[in-house]
Design a protein around this motif. Sequence first.
Motif, short mmCIF file in Angstrom:
data_model
loop_
_atom_site.label_atom_id
_atom_site.label_comp_id
_atom_site.label_asym_id
_atom_site.label_seq_id
_atom_site.Cartn_x
_atom_site.Cartn_y
_atom_site.Cartn_z
N LEU A 1 0.83 -1.21 0.00
CA LEU A 1 0.00 0.00 0.00
C LEU A 1 0.86 1.26 0.00
CD1 LEU A 1 -2.79 -1.17 2.46
CD2 LEU A 1 -3.07 -0.66 0.01
N ILE A 2 2.00 1.21 0.67
CA ILE A 2 2.93 2.35 0.67
C ILE A 2 3.54 2.50 -0.73
CG2 ILE A 2 5.15 3.18 1.56
CD1 ILE A 2 4.23 1.88 4.31
N ALA A 3 3.94 1.38 -1.34
CA ALA A 3 4.51 1.43 -2.69
C ALA A 3 3.50 1.95 -3.71
CB ALA A 3 5.01 0.04 -3.10
N ALA A 4 2.22 1.63 -3.49
CA ALA A 4 1.15 2.10 -4.39
C ALA A 4 0.72 3.53 -4.06
CB ALA A 4 -0.05 1.16 -4.30
N ARG A 5 1.32 4.10 -3.03
CA ARG A 5 1.03 5.46 -2.58
C ARG A 5 -0.40 5.64 -2.09
NH1 ARG A 5 4.87 7.36 -7.04
NH2 ARG A 5 6.72 7.86 -5.83
N LEU A 6 -0.95 4.55 -1.55
CA LEU A 6 -2.27 4.63 -0.92
C LEU A 6 -2.11 4.90 0.58
CD1 LEU A 6 -4.07 1.74 -2.82
CD2 LEU A 6 -4.07 4.19 -3.34
N LEU A 7 -0.97 4.52 1.12
CA LEU A 7 -0.56 4.86 2.48
C LEU A 7 0.80 5.53 2.38
CD1 LEU A 7 -1.33 1.63 4.60
CD2 LEU A 7 -2.71 3.71 4.43
N ALA A 8 1.13 6.33 3.40
CA ALA A 8 2.45 6.97 3.45
C ALA A 8 3.00 6.86 4.86
CB ALA A 8 2.33 8.44 3.04
N ARG A 9 4.30 6.72 4.94
CA ARG A 9 4.97 6.73 6.25
C ARG A 9 4.94 8.15 6.78
NH1 ARG A 9 8.34 3.31 3.20
NH2 ARG A 9 8.49 1.22 4.07
N THR A 10 4.70 8.30 8.08
CA THR A 10 4.75 9.63 8.69
C THR A 10 5.84 9.70 9.74
OG1 THR A 10 3.09 9.03 10.34
CG2 THR A 10 2.29 10.05 8.30
N GLY A 11 6.61 8.69 9.83
CA GLY A 11 7.68 8.59 10.80
C GLY A 11 8.18 7.17 10.79
N ALA A 12 9.00 6.85 11.74
CA ALA A 12 9.57 5.51 11.79
C ALA A 12 8.53 4.44 12.04
CB ALA A 12 10.65 5.45 12.86
N SER A 13 7.47 4.79 12.76
CA SER A 13 6.53 3.73 13.15
C SER A 13 5.06 4.07 12.90
CB SER A 13 6.72 3.39 14.63
OG SER A 13 6.46 4.54 15.42
N GLU A 14 4.80 5.10 12.10
CA GLU A 14 3.41 5.46 11.81
C GLU A 14 3.17 5.56 10.31
OE1 GLU A 14 1.79 8.04 15.58
OE2 GLU A 14 2.61 9.14 13.87
N VAL A 15 1.91 5.33 9.93
CA VAL A 15 1.48 5.52 8.55
C VAL A 15 0.17 6.30 8.55
CG1 VAL A 15 2.60 3.43 7.67
CG2 VAL A 15 0.25 3.32 8.46
N ARG A 16 -0.13 6.89 7.41
CA ARG A 16 -1.39 7.59 7.25
C ARG A 16 -1.92 7.29 5.85
NH1 ARG A 16 -0.85 11.36 3.58
NH2 ARG A 16 1.19 12.33 3.27
N ILE A 17 -3.22 7.42 5.71
CA ILE A 17 -3.81 7.23 4.39
C ILE A 17 -3.53 8.48 3.56
CG2 ILE A 17 -6.10 8.09 5.08
CD1 ILE A 17 -7.24 5.77 3.26
N THR A 18 -3.25 8.30 2.29
CA THR A 18 -3.00 9.43 1.38
C THR A 18 -4.31 9.85 0.72
OG1 THR A 18 -2.60 7.98 -0.51
CG2 THR A 18 -0.68 8.55 0.87
#
Length: 148
Positions: free
Chosen positions: A78-95
């Motif tokens: 999901l991160i590679a597809a840019r549907l989620l993004a890292r917001t730090g070392a241990s968090e993600v957010r929806i794009t």
Amino acid sequence: MTTATPLVGPRDIALAHYAARALLENVLTRHGITFQQSVTLRLAAVADGPVGREQLVDGVTGALKTDAPEVHGVLDELIAARLLARTGASEVRITDAGREVYAATSGETAPITARVYDGIPAKDLAVTGRVLRLITERADAELAALRR
């Protein structure tokens, strides 16, 4: 002569699950995401802001009864597809793109779900909900006991 109402069993529950899942996966495929990705995306979409990666992994493993390494892989997809993004070392957010996919798939499945449930009395749905939650609770307890 009276006809007894057949009892519901594991096969009935499984067939209902797979029929509904097939409908959902038909929609998801058109948007290029998998069932596992949609479950993960949903948890990120309903969160109030960034969510801890491990918290998201725990939510998905609990929902899908899968292992953490598989869910970490789904997160990476999901991160590679840019549907989620890292917001730090241990968090993600929806794009924004993730929100669009989530909104589109939710919007497309809503009328399908409405047609499937149409005409089923609310009392029947309430009883079914209570029974399915109880079955899930008991099955989760059995699974936890097996993993000890």
